[in-house]
Design an enzyme around this catalytic site. Structure first.
Site, PDB file in Angstrom:
ATOM      1  CG  LEU A  62     -10.830  10.061   9.576  1.00 33.89           C
ATOM      2  CD1 LEU A  62     -10.244   8.669   9.357  1.00 33.89           C
ATOM      3  CD2 LEU A  62     -11.757  10.438   8.439  1.00 33.89           C
ATOM      4  N   PRO A  63     -13.939  10.818  12.803  1.00 34.03           N
ATOM      5  CG  PRO A  63     -16.126  10.121  12.381  1.00 34.03           C
ATOM      6  CD  PRO A  63     -14.751  10.147  11.784  1.00 34.03           C
ATOM      7  CB  THR A  87     -10.356  14.313  19.526  1.00 42.34           C
ATOM      8  OG1 THR A  87     -10.180  15.700  19.202  1.00 42.34           O
ATOM      9  CG2 THR A  87     -10.098  14.110  21.014  1.00 42.34           C
ATOM     10  CE  LYS A 118      -9.856  18.173  21.460  1.00 33.57           C
ATOM     11  NZ  LYS A 118     -10.570  19.390  21.259  1.00 33.57           N
ATOM     12  CE  LYS A 171     -14.101  11.661  20.145  1.00 37.02           C
ATOM     13  NZ  LYS A 171     -13.437  11.937  18.877  1.00 37.02           N
TER      14      LYS A 171
HETATM   15  P1  NAD Z   1     -17.889  14.726  11.645  1.00 34.90           P
HETATM   16  O1  NAD Z   1     -18.598  13.502  12.076  1.00 34.90           O
HETATM   17  O2  NAD Z   1     -18.673  15.947  11.271  1.00 34.90           O
HETATM   18  O3  NAD Z   1     -16.939  14.389  10.376  1.00 34.90           O
HETATM   19  C1  NAD Z   1     -16.208  13.202  10.215  1.00 34.90           C
HETATM   20  C2  NAD Z   1     -16.142  12.892   8.711  1.00 34.90           C
HETATM   21  O4  NAD Z   1     -15.280  11.758   8.517  1.00 34.90           O
HETATM   22  C3  NAD Z   1     -17.500  12.506   8.126  1.00 34.90           C
HETATM   23  O5  NAD Z   1     -17.786  13.357   7.014  1.00 34.90           O
HETATM   24  C4  NAD Z   1     -17.324  11.037   7.707  1.00 34.90           C
HETATM   25  O6  NAD Z   1     -18.049  10.696   6.540  1.00 34.90           O
HETATM   26  C5  NAD Z   1     -15.831  10.990   7.453  1.00 34.90           C
HETATM   27  N1  NAD Z   1     -15.236   9.651   7.489  1.00 34.90           N
HETATM   28  C6  NAD Z   1     -15.359   8.694   8.438  1.00 34.90           C
HETATM   29  N2  NAD Z   1     -14.606   7.624   8.104  1.00 34.90           N
HETATM   30  C7  NAD Z   1     -13.997   7.913   6.921  1.00 34.90           C
HETATM   31  C8  NAD Z   1     -13.090   7.214   6.073  1.00 34.90           C
HETATM   32  N3  NAD Z   1     -12.657   5.985   6.358  1.00 34.90           N
HETATM   33  N4  NAD Z   1     -12.673   7.807   4.942  1.00 34.90           N
HETATM   34  C9  NAD Z   1     -13.107   9.047   4.626  1.00 34.90           C
HETATM   35  N5  NAD Z   1     -13.953   9.778   5.391  1.00 34.90           N
HETATM   36  C10 NAD Z   1     -14.398   9.209   6.520  1.00 34.90           C
HETATM   37  O7  NAD Z   1     -16.848  15.079  12.805  1.00 34.90           O
HETATM   38  P2  NAD Z   1     -16.163  16.483  13.111  1.00 34.90           P
HETATM   39  O8  NAD Z   1     -17.039  17.327  13.963  1.00 34.90           O
HETATM   40  O9  NAD Z   1     -15.614  17.037  11.829  1.00 34.90           O
HETATM   41  O10 NAD Z   1     -14.951  16.006  14.065  1.00 34.90           O
HETATM   42  C11 NAD Z   1     -13.811  15.331  13.554  1.00 34.90           C
HETATM   43  C12 NAD Z   1     -12.842  15.111  14.705  1.00 34.90           C
HETATM   44  O11 NAD Z   1     -12.471  16.372  15.267  1.00 34.90           O
HETATM   45  C13 NAD Z   1     -13.411  14.271  15.864  1.00 34.90           C
HETATM   46  O12 NAD Z   1     -12.405  13.414  16.343  1.00 34.90           O
HETATM   47  C14 NAD Z   1     -13.789  15.324  16.893  1.00 34.90           C
HETATM   48  O13 NAD Z   1     -13.740  14.803  18.225  1.00 34.90           O
HETATM   49  C15 NAD Z   1     -12.736  16.366  16.663  1.00 34.90           C
HETATM   50  N6  NAD Z   1     -13.122  17.731  17.044  1.00 34.90           N
HETATM   51  C16 NAD Z   1     -14.354  18.219  16.722  1.00 34.90           C
HETATM   52  C17 NAD Z   1     -14.693  19.514  17.107  1.00 34.90           C
HETATM   53  C18 NAD Z   1     -16.066  20.086  16.789  1.00 34.90           C
HETATM   54  O14 NAD Z   1     -16.396  21.164  17.314  1.00 34.90           O
HETATM   55  N7  NAD Z   1     -16.868  19.456  15.946  1.00 34.90           N
HETATM   56  C19 NAD Z   1     -13.785  20.308  17.805  1.00 34.90           C
HETATM   57  C20 NAD Z   1     -12.518  19.797  18.084  1.00 34.90           C
HETATM   58  C21 NAD Z   1     -12.202  18.513  17.685  1.00 34.90           C
END
Ligand code: NAD
Length: 300
Positions: free
Chosen positions: A64-65, A98, A173, A248
């Site tokens: 999740l975000p 994260t 991380k 963030k």
């Molecule tokens: P994103 O915003 O693309 O995806 C998050 C998903 O979670 C969305 O589809 C949203 O609808 C869903 N969501 C939110 N609340 C929810 C709930 N209660 N129930 C079900 N679904 C729910 O984010 P992302 O890029 O996939 O990143 C996710 C995590 O990974 C973050 O914490 C980010 O910091 C971390 N991260 C991202 C990257 C990257 O390159 N994008 C790399 C490393 C770590």
């Protein structure tokens, strides 16, 4: 293994798809229905709620975000109680988002009170790593739970580290991403300085790569457009790791520093640079677009 996967964004979707490819039965849920349907085509069972996703699961994975989403999912919010109140069986719970280490510990403590094992397992490697199944997992939690999780995490990642107890994965991380933010902004700064004195950024990049300034940004993620192919800088900074997410993570580093009274002057500078970049409307661009703070493309 029957696995519930909650959160199918840029990272969660390809991670869940890799679990399916490895032969696991994966039931998926996201608030965005189209994301759930897209995974159905990859072979996932679909759910219309988190409760439906976790029914019968031996492992629950969330992606999740931010911390508030993770706490709302597991601990509940004003809309109702969290998943921990309603879980049945003994699934191992793994949150790969994260988030603040304190949020991970709050969920871990509440899980332990109810007899569930919990791991925080944030990842490094970006969307490319998630697709290729080459993520690095940085895990916090009990060693026995870590060993149970390892073969499943190996379906999505190449390097699986045990950093310590619950929350330690997040601390490691956050330290890594603070360093990444510093390295990326420093690299952009050096390239802009050289270019302003007539150097070709590609030549300067080659020189610094082989010299003592060499680093990950120069090696695989050059922020200057035209220096490297297949990086966000080659594509108007689309895709990759969003500036919003880097801002963030640098905020999380700042909060950690306040808690332990640690000096993080470089991390503080990086936080402000990326916060400024977000304020100027670049939050949805890849974080290497920090290069634009140093160089107006129209002035060249
Ligand atoms: P994103 O915003 O693309 O995806 C998050 C998903 O979670 C969305 O589809 C949203 O609808 C869903 N969501 C939110 N609340 C929810 C709930 N209660 N129930 C079900 N679904 C729910 O984010 P992302 O890029 O996939 O990143 C996710 C995590 O990974 C973050 O914490 C980010 O910091 C971390 N991260 C991202 C990257 C990257 O390159 N994008 C790399 C490393 C770590």
């Amino acid at each position: 293994m029957q696995i519930a996967f909650i959160g199918l964004g840029n990272m969660g979707s390809p991670m869940a798809a890799n679990l399916i490819k490895a032969g696991h039965r994966v039931r998926v849920f996201d608030l965005v229905e189209s994301a759930v349907q897209a995974l159905k085509d990859e072979g996932a069972e679909t759910a219309t709620s988190a409760d439906e996703a976790v029914a019968g699961a031996e492992m629950v994975i969330s992606m999740l975000p931010a911390g508030r989403h993770v706490k709302a999912l597991y601990l509940g919010d004003e809309d109702g109680p969290g998943l921990l109140e309603r879980l049945k069986g003994q699934p191992l719970i793994i949150d790969a988002s994260t988030i603040e280490p304190d949020a991970a510990r709050a969920v871990g403590d509440a899980a332990a009170e109810r007899g569930y094992a919990f791991l925080d397992a944030p990842v490094s490697g970006g969307v490319g790593g998630a697709r290729a199944g080459t993520l690095t997992f940085i895990v916090g939690g009990e060693a026995s739970a870590f060993e149970t999780a390892r073969p499943v995490l190996e379906c999505m990642g190449r390097n699986i580290f045990h950093a310590g107890g619950v929350g330690a994965g997040q601390v490691a991380k956050i330290c890594n991403n603070m360093l990444l933010g510093i390295l990326m902004s420093g690299t952009a700064e050096a390239l802009a300085l050289g270019e302003s004195h007539g150097l070709d950024p590609a030549v300067l990049s080659d020189i610094m790569k082989q010299s003592s300034g060499g680093n990950w940004a120069l090696n695989v993620y050059n922020p200057w457009p035209g220096v490297m192919e297949n990086v966000p800088a080659a594509n108007e900074y689309q895709g990759g790791f969003l500036t919003d997410l880097m801002a963030k993570d640098l905020g999380l580093a700042w909060e950690l520093a306040l808690k332990s009274h640690s000096p993080v002057p470089m991390g503080g500078q990086a936080r402000n640079l990326f916060a400024l970049h977000v304020a100027q409307g670049s939050g949805r661009l890849d974080f290497s677009s920090i290069q634009r703070l140093y160089r107006s493309e129209t002035s060249h």
